[in-house]
Structure formats: structure tokens, C-alpha cells
Motif scaffolding. Sequence first.
Motif, PDB file in Angstrom:
ATOM      1  N   THR A 156     -37.589 -13.743 -16.935  1.00 48.55           N
ATOM      2  CA  THR A 156     -37.521 -12.503 -16.884  1.00 48.55           C
ATOM      3  C   THR A 156     -36.018 -11.984 -15.975  1.00 48.55           C
ATOM      4  N   SER A 157     -35.766 -10.951 -16.430  1.00 47.99           N
ATOM      5  CA  SER A 157     -34.570 -10.441 -15.604  1.00 47.99           C
ATOM      6  C   SER A 157     -34.636  -8.932 -15.270  1.00 47.99           C
ATOM      7  N   ALA A 158     -34.197  -8.522 -14.263  1.00 47.21           N
ATOM      8  CA  ALA A 158     -34.254  -7.224 -13.875  1.00 47.21           C
ATOM      9  C   ALA A 158     -32.805  -6.559 -13.775  1.00 47.21           C
ATOM     10  N   ASP A 159     -32.518  -5.601 -14.734  1.00 50.82           N
ATOM     11  CA  ASP A 159     -31.254  -4.990 -14.887  1.00 50.82           C
ATOM     12  C   ASP A 159     -31.209  -3.627 -14.383  1.00 50.82           C
ATOM     13  N   ILE A 160     -29.902  -3.233 -13.817  1.00 45.13           N
ATOM     14  CA  ILE A 160     -30.038  -1.911 -13.501  1.00 45.13           C
ATOM     15  C   ILE A 160     -28.781  -1.326 -14.418  1.00 45.13           C
ATOM     16  N   ASP A 161     -28.972  -0.259 -15.371  1.00 48.42           N
ATOM     17  CA  ASP A 161     -28.162   0.404 -15.817  1.00 48.42           C
ATOM     18  C   ASP A 161     -27.430   1.409 -15.000  1.00 48.42           C
ATOM     19  N   ALA A 162     -26.590   1.006 -14.452  1.00 53.79           N
ATOM     20  CA  ALA A 162     -25.877   2.121 -13.050  1.00 53.79           C
ATOM     21  C   ALA A 162     -25.493   3.295 -13.673  1.00 53.79           C
ATOM     22  N   VAL A 163     -25.578   4.455 -12.619  1.00 58.13           N
ATOM     23  CA  VAL A 163     -25.356   5.775 -12.858  1.00 58.13           C
ATOM     24  C   VAL A 163     -24.088   5.898 -11.930  1.00 58.13           C
ATOM     25  N   ALA A 164     -24.465   5.260 -10.504  1.00 59.93           N
ATOM     26  CA  ALA A 164     -23.475   5.471  -9.550  1.00 59.93           C
ATOM     27  C   ALA A 164     -23.529   4.261  -8.893  1.00 59.93           C
ATOM     28  N   ILE A 165     -22.305   4.073  -8.000  1.00 62.41           N
ATOM     29  CA  ILE A 165     -22.163   2.706  -7.350  1.00 62.41           C
ATOM     30  C   ILE A 165     -21.231   3.205  -6.182  1.00 62.41           C
ATOM     31  N   GLY A 166     -21.631   2.761  -4.956  1.00 63.45           N
ATOM     32  CA  GLY A 166     -20.699   3.102  -3.807  1.00 63.45           C
ATOM     33  C   GLY A 166     -20.783   2.008  -2.780  1.00 63.45           C
ATOM     34  N   HIS A 167     -19.652   2.032  -2.037  1.00 63.94           N
ATOM     35  CA  HIS A 167     -19.801   0.972  -0.773  1.00 63.94           C
ATOM     36  C   HIS A 167     -20.784   1.521   0.170  1.00 63.94           C
ATOM     37  N   ASP A 168     -21.644   0.577   0.920  1.00 64.16           N
ATOM     38  CA  ASP A 168     -22.493   1.159   1.781  1.00 64.16           C
ATOM     39  C   ASP A 168     -21.707   1.202   3.358  1.00 64.16           C
ATOM     40  N   LEU A 169     -21.493   2.689   3.633  1.00 65.01           N
ATOM     41  CA  LEU A 169     -20.634   3.011   4.690  1.00 65.01           C
ATOM     42  C   LEU A 169     -21.353   2.605   6.053  1.00 65.01           C
ATOM     43  N   SER A 170     -22.460   2.352   6.151  1.00 62.54           N
ATOM     44  CA  SER A 170     -23.434   2.096   7.408  1.00 62.54           C
ATOM     45  C   SER A 170     -23.024   0.535   7.845  1.00 62.54           C
ATOM     46  N   ARG A 171     -22.108  -0.126   6.839  1.00 57.70           N
ATOM     47  CA  ARG A 171     -21.955  -1.523   7.201  1.00 57.70           C
ATOM     48  C   ARG A 171     -20.233  -1.859   7.102  1.00 57.70           C
ATOM     49  N   GLY A 172     -19.391  -0.540   7.206  1.00 58.67           N
ATOM     50  CA  GLY A 172     -18.259  -0.857   6.896  1.00 58.67           C
ATOM     51  C   GLY A 172     -17.377   0.491   6.680  1.00 58.67           C
ATOM     52  N   THR A 173     -16.316   0.433   6.380  1.00 60.08           N
ATOM     53  CA  THR A 173     -15.391   1.630   5.953  1.00 60.08           C
ATOM     54  C   THR A 173     -14.623   1.276   4.554  1.00 60.08           C
ATOM     55  N   ALA A 174     -14.401   2.502   3.961  1.00 60.68           N
ATOM     56  CA  ALA A 174     -13.987   2.490   2.671  1.00 60.68           C
ATOM     57  C   ALA A 174     -12.901   3.221   2.439  1.00 60.68           C
ATOM     58  N   LEU A 175     -11.791   3.581   1.739  1.00 61.59           N
ATOM     59  CA  LEU A 175     -10.953   4.177   1.456  1.00 61.59           C
ATOM     60  C   LEU A 175     -11.103   4.787  -0.081  1.00 61.59           C
ATOM     61  N   PHE A 176     -11.305   6.260  -0.321  1.00 65.28           N
ATOM     62  CA  PHE A 176     -11.531   6.565  -1.834  1.00 65.28           C
ATOM     63  C   PHE A 176     -10.105   7.131  -2.397  1.00 65.28           C
ATOM     64  N   HIS A 177     -10.238   6.923  -3.516  1.00 70.06           N
ATOM     65  CA  HIS A 177      -8.902   7.311  -4.162  1.00 70.06           C
ATOM     66  C   HIS A 177      -9.686   8.004  -5.689  1.00 70.06           C
ATOM     67  N   ARG A 178      -9.469   9.189  -5.844  1.00 73.60           N
ATOM     68  CA  ARG A 178      -9.817   9.792  -7.221  1.00 73.60           C
ATOM     69  C   ARG A 178      -9.164   9.061  -8.365  1.00 73.60           C
ATOM     70  N   ALA A 179     -10.124   8.827  -9.500  1.00 71.32           N
ATOM     71  CA  ALA A 179      -9.565   7.965 -10.345  1.00 71.32           C
ATOM     72  C   ALA A 179      -8.800   9.074 -11.395  1.00 71.32           C
ATOM     73  N   ALA A 180      -7.557   8.708 -12.178  1.00 74.63           N
ATOM     74  CA  ALA A 180      -7.015   9.472 -12.880  1.00 74.63           C
ATOM     75  C   ALA A 180      -7.582   9.937 -14.005  1.00 74.63           C
ATOM     76  N   LYS A 181      -7.351  11.235 -14.395  1.00 76.65           N
ATOM     77  CA  LYS A 181      -8.087  11.482 -15.698  1.00 76.65           C
ATOM     78  C   LYS A 181      -7.405  11.170 -16.763  1.00 76.65           C
ATOM     79  N   PRO A 182      -8.131  10.867 -17.870  1.00 77.16           N
ATOM     80  CA  PRO A 182      -7.417  10.613 -19.126  1.00 77.16           C
ATOM     81  C   PRO A 182      -6.707  11.878 -19.443  1.00 77.16           C
ATOM     82  N   GLU A 183      -5.490  11.563 -20.324  1.00 74.00           N
ATOM     83  CA  GLU A 183      -4.657  12.820 -20.719  1.00 74.00           C
ATOM     84  C   GLU A 183      -5.526  13.479 -21.877  1.00 74.00           C
ATOM     85  N   ALA A 184      -5.593  14.851 -21.595  1.00 72.92           N
ATOM     86  CA  ALA A 184      -6.236  15.634 -22.397  1.00 72.92           C
ATOM     87  C   ALA A 184      -5.435  15.745 -23.772  1.00 72.92           C
TER      88      ALA A 184
END
Length: 158
Positions: A95-123
Motif C-alpha cells: 500500500t502506498s499513500a500519495d499526495i497529488d500536490a497543489v502547493a508546496i512550501g518551506h516550513d518557515l517555523s524551522r528556518g528561513t527562505a528567500l522567495f523568487h517569483r517564477a518567470a512567466k512563459p512567453e505569451a
Amino acid sequence: MNETIVCVVGNVATQPAYRELAAGPSARFRLAVTARYWDREKNAWVDGHTNFFTVWANRQLAVNVAACVEVGQPVIVQGRLKVRTEQREGQQQWTSADIDAVAIGHDLSRGTALFHRAAKPEAPPTANRPEPNWETPRQTDPQETPEPQEAATALAVT
């Protein structure tokens, strides 16, 4: 519609595996989630059972996971829980338990992170598509009296 949505906090247990598929980018990694509880006899926090989930990310989320998620990092994953049971020829049932992720983020209660917005694909170019007229033309009725603001403007002009 009637899916089980979960929010899980744990540590990345395996390096994310990234693949370019016909349906778009895909990434997966294992997430270790260990329950912790206060043991009154030991007067200390104690680790409980560890659950392992396979986290699946698709499209832009997969690209971002491959770029910034590493083994050992604390993350928060929100997504649809899928529990599968399979038996392959000559093997025991598993048996396996899978999560089809909608959102993933670093847990900031246990460290810091620096956010960079992803480049949008060219329209695609909009030269062939005219801009729609979003304004609704105002209907004028000769008997209609102007609004007070319009009346003040009309008096100022004359």
C-alpha cells in the motif's frame, strides 16, 4: 469533487526526481512525517511513528520543486490524498499513500527562505487578436435627467 485534501508538515526524504513528460513537467519526492509527543515519564519530547508519503507535483510546481527543494528540508505540502493498494506477480501486496500536490512550501517555523517569483512563459503575440471593448455603451434617453455630478460638470462648461 469528493476528494480528501490534506495538509502535511514533514521533511523531504529523497531528492526530487524531475521528468519532462508529454503532458508537461512532473516531479516526485518522498516526505517523512514524524509525530512528536510529550512523554511525561521521560519529561521530554519523543518521536512517534513516521509516515512516508510520495508527493507528486506537476507543471510549474514541478519545475519549482526541482529548483529549490532538497533532502532534509522541512516543507508543508497541501494536496489530494490517494491511497493505493497493489500486488505484483510474485510479490506481496503493498500500500502506498500519495499526495497529488497543489502547493508546496518551506516550513518557515524551522528556518528561513528567500522567495523568487517564477518567470512567466512567453505569451503568444496579440497582434492578430484585437483588444475587446470592455466598456458598455451608455444608453441615452432624451427624457433622462443627468446625474448630479454630470449636471455640475455641464454647468461648469457652459
